[in-house]
Motif scaffolding. Structure first.
Motif, PDB file in Angstrom:
ATOM      1  N   LEU A  38       0.829  -1.202   0.000  1.00 57.50           N
ATOM      2  CA  LEU A  38       0.000   0.000   0.000  1.00 57.50           C
ATOM      3  C   LEU A  38       0.864   1.252   0.000  1.00 57.50           C
ATOM      4  O   LEU A  38       1.927   1.292   0.609  1.00 57.50           O
ATOM      5  N   THR A  39       0.379   2.272  -0.697  1.00 57.06           N
ATOM      6  CA  THR A  39       1.087   3.537  -0.819  1.00 57.06           C
ATOM      7  C   THR A  39       0.153   4.665  -0.433  1.00 57.06           C
ATOM      8  O   THR A  39      -1.048   4.612  -0.716  1.00 57.06           O
ATOM      9  N   GLU A  40       0.694   5.691   0.218  1.00 53.42           N
ATOM     10  CA  GLU A  40      -0.118   6.858   0.535  1.00 53.42           C
ATOM     11  C   GLU A  40      -0.746   7.383  -0.753  1.00 53.42           C
ATOM     12  O   GLU A  40      -0.073   7.498  -1.775  1.00 53.42           O
ATOM     13  N   GLY A  41      -2.039   7.653  -0.701  1.00 53.49           N
ATOM     14  CA  GLY A  41      -2.759   8.122  -1.875  1.00 53.49           C
ATOM     15  C   GLY A  41      -3.576   7.041  -2.551  1.00 53.49           C
ATOM     16  O   GLY A  41      -4.442   7.338  -3.373  1.00 53.49           O
ATOM     17  N   ASP A  42      -3.314   5.759  -2.238  1.00 50.84           N
ATOM     18  CA  ASP A  42      -4.112   4.674  -2.814  1.00 50.84           C
ATOM     19  C   ASP A  42      -5.572   4.838  -2.422  1.00 50.84           C
ATOM     20  O   ASP A  42      -5.887   5.152  -1.268  1.00 50.84           O
ATOM     21  N   SER A  43      -6.469   4.633  -3.372  1.00 50.35           N
ATOM     22  CA  SER A  43      -7.913   4.685  -3.112  1.00 50.35           C
ATOM     23  C   SER A  43      -8.509   3.323  -3.369  1.00 50.35           C
ATOM     24  O   SER A  43      -8.021   2.562  -4.207  1.00 50.35           O
ATOM     25  N   GLY A  44      -9.585   3.029  -2.638  1.00 49.43           N
ATOM     26  CA  GLY A  44     -10.257   1.747  -2.826  1.00 49.43           C
ATOM     27  C   GLY A  44     -11.304   1.523  -1.778  1.00 49.43           C
ATOM     28  O   GLY A  44     -11.850   2.472  -1.213  1.00 49.43           O
TER      29      GLY A  44
END
Length: 91
Positions: A67-73
């Motif tokens: 996971l990376t900062e900014g990932d949406s879901g």
């Protein structure tokens, strides 16, 4: 120990929810060390789509790395128990 059992029971009674969310922060915490083994704990902070609420969950190391900062879901959780995160692919 009693607090842990109480939290476990409370989580079991809570509904399983899935909400749109975004990864806003990642952090680690190291416990132990010195004459004992050190353990890393991994945490992700999610912001729900309304932007008003943030939730932090402890997660497994392999998922922390994906996971990376900014990932949406979609964030899946039950009470304070993290169940998973399904990243939305951007077109």
């Amino acid at each position: 120990m009693i607090k842990g059992i109480s939290t476990w029971s409370s989580n079991n009674d809570a509904p399983r929810l899935t909400v749109p969310a975004r990864v806003v922060a990642k952090r680690t915490s190291i416990h132990g060390g010195g004459e004992t083994r050190a353990y890393n704990h991994y945490y992700i902070t999610f912001e729900v789509d309304s932007g008003d609420d943030r939730m932090e969950f402890q997660i497994m190391d392999f998922e922390y790395g994906q996971l990376t900062e900014g990932d949406s879901g979609d964030l899946h959780f039950q009470g304070t128990r993290y169940l998973g995160f399904t990243r939305k692919r951007e077109n």
